[in-house]
Design an enzyme around this catalytic site. Sequence first.
Site, PDB file in Angstrom:
ATOM      1  N   TYR A 233     -16.394  17.303 -14.603  1.00 35.97           N
ATOM      2  CA  TYR A 233     -16.748  15.888 -14.657  1.00 35.97           C
ATOM      3  C   TYR A 233     -17.846  15.619 -13.612  1.00 35.97           C
ATOM      4  CZ  TYR A 233     -16.300  10.844 -14.176  1.00 35.97           C
ATOM      5  OH  TYR A 233     -16.567   9.503 -14.110  1.00 35.97           O
TER       6      TYR A 233
ATOM      7  N   ARG B 277       0.857  -1.196   0.000  1.00 35.61           N
ATOM      8  CA  ARG B 277       0.000   0.000   0.000  1.00 35.61           C
ATOM      9  C   ARG B 277       0.891   1.244   0.000  1.00 35.61           C
ATOM     10  NH1 ARG B 277      -1.355   1.665   4.612  1.00 35.61           N
ATOM     11  NH2 ARG B 277      -2.144  -0.315   5.383  1.00 35.61           N
TER      12      ARG B 277
ATOM     13  N   ASP C  39      -7.431  19.237 -13.634  1.00 36.67           N
ATOM     14  CA  ASP C  39      -7.725  17.890 -14.116  1.00 36.67           C
ATOM     15  C   ASP C  39      -7.385  17.889 -15.606  1.00 36.67           C
ATOM     16  OD1 ASP C  39      -8.942  15.628 -15.234  1.00 36.67           O
ATOM     17  OD2 ASP C  39     -10.577  15.625 -13.778  1.00 36.67           O
TER      18      ASP C  39
ATOM     19  N   LYS D 269      -8.513   6.844 -18.898  1.00 33.60           N
ATOM     20  CA  LYS D 269      -8.804   7.416 -20.216  1.00 33.60           C
ATOM     21  C   LYS D 269      -7.574   7.323 -21.131  1.00 33.60           C
ATOM     22  CE  LYS D 269     -12.542   8.163 -17.878  1.00 33.60           C
ATOM     23  NZ  LYS D 269     -12.802   9.409 -17.170  1.00 33.60           N
TER      24      LYS D 269
HETATM   25  C1  LIG Z   1     -13.352   9.809 -15.893  1.00 35.69           C
HETATM   26  C2  LIG Z   1     -12.947  11.118 -15.345  1.00 35.69           C
HETATM   27  C3  LIG Z   1     -12.697  11.289 -13.979  1.00 35.69           C
HETATM   28  C4  LIG Z   1     -12.887  10.174 -12.974  1.00 35.69           C
HETATM   29  O1  LIG Z   1     -11.998   9.145 -13.179  1.00 35.69           O
HETATM   30  P1  LIG Z   1     -12.325   7.597 -12.786  1.00 35.69           P
HETATM   31  O2  LIG Z   1     -11.091   6.913 -13.233  1.00 35.69           O
HETATM   32  O3  LIG Z   1     -13.553   7.211 -13.529  1.00 35.69           O
HETATM   33  O4  LIG Z   1     -12.527   7.573 -11.317  1.00 35.69           O
HETATM   34  C5  LIG Z   1     -12.277  12.532 -13.554  1.00 35.69           C
HETATM   35  N1  LIG Z   1     -12.152  13.579 -14.410  1.00 35.69           N
HETATM   36  C6  LIG Z   1     -12.395  13.440 -15.718  1.00 35.69           C
HETATM   37  C7  LIG Z   1     -12.235  14.616 -16.615  1.00 35.69           C
HETATM   38  C8  LIG Z   1     -12.807  12.222 -16.235  1.00 35.69           C
HETATM   39  O5  LIG Z   1     -13.077  12.111 -17.540  1.00 35.69           O
END
Ligand SMILES: *Cc1c(COP(=O)(O)O)cnc(C)c1O
Length: 380
Positions: free
Chosen positions: A98, A46, A170, A195
């Site tokens: 998001y 961890r 982000d 992504k």
């Molecule tokens: C998908 C996404 C998230 C969240 O990520 P997860 O891996 O689904 O927890 C946060 N910000 C953006 C812009 C996203 O597309």
Amino acid sequence: MEFETRAIHEGQQPDPQTGAVIVPIYLTSTYQQDAIGKHKGYEYSRTGNPTRTALEEALASIENGQFGLAFASGLAATTTVLSMLKSGDHIVAGDDLYGGTYRLLERVVKNWGVNTTYVDIDHIADFETAIQPNTKLIWIETPTNPLLKIIDIAVVANIAHKNNIILVVDNTFASPYFQKPLDLGADIVVHSTTKYLGGHSDIIGGAVITSNEQLYTELKFYQNAIGAVPSPFDSWLVLRGIKTLAVRMREHEKNALFLAKFLEKHPKVERIYYPGLLSHEQHQLAKEQMSGFGGMISLELKGGFAEVEKFASRLKLFLLAESLGGVESLLCYPAKMTHGSLPEAERLKRGINDNLVRLSVGIEHLLDLQADLENALSSS
Ligand SMILES: *Cc1c(COP(=O)(O)O)cnc(C)c1O
């Protein structure tokens, strides 16, 4: 070294014991210690795992940052960053967020006694007026989801730093190949590695990158204390994805630009959002701030929801699914999918209309993708 080289080599030296070119998947929870209080840098997985370390070093490098931390999901990364706040603190966030981040802020973080003010990102000066004496953090996404608006990161960084506030960006939609928020003044970058970084729709993961050692030390403490870490196998898959990020992003962008130009002229399309189009309101800013426009397109269809339903059902290559950034093309209906957790009035206020669809353009051949869209649009 250039981006492509760092993505393949940084943190990924051949294994000194065997010469293995690829970082092994260290499937171990614990590590033998040489003596009490004496270990080789790893005690418990961890806290740290060599496969995750390789990923974290690669992540830091491709974002032009000093320190990287990997997480079990994008929201795990977000939650860990927000854990630095204490009851009575305040957040300023852009209003085109998001959906899961919005849900986290409103239904979890609010219960910690931390409130968020949302700023209309079309009025960038509002980031400054929304600041309160207890504001600790500004949170933005750019390009935004799903309307692909662009926020000037350097301007918001300036506002944040004048007021002694941490700016988090982000960077999931642009990916570090096309945008480097730390270079533009951000303090922390967050990713959903689910992504583009993973890139193959086969894992859930997240990341945090910073060049601020004090923030890193604090975040590393929370990473271990909260424990939302990725498995060694998931770490390895993201690391493998990063190796081809540059070539994938170039193809995503080439295909998206081609399809955006095609869709812009199509009589069934009412409105299109793609930062690479001259018609995009912030095309110039996108050009200055990013080195490419990415693979996401949003569009409104003429005729409302009935047309959207027909369009979605006739597509063969664009699969109807949540998520984005994989090699395969996906179609998403934000009103019911990614932004289904927003109250309807709030959703409409933000321009997420009933005829809006979002495309994650994959790296299939662009003519096949065009034919798929043409076929789905032409029938009626
Ligand atoms: C998908 C996404 C998230 C969240 O990520 P997860 O891996 O689904 O927890 C946060 N910000 C953006 C812009 C996203 O597309």
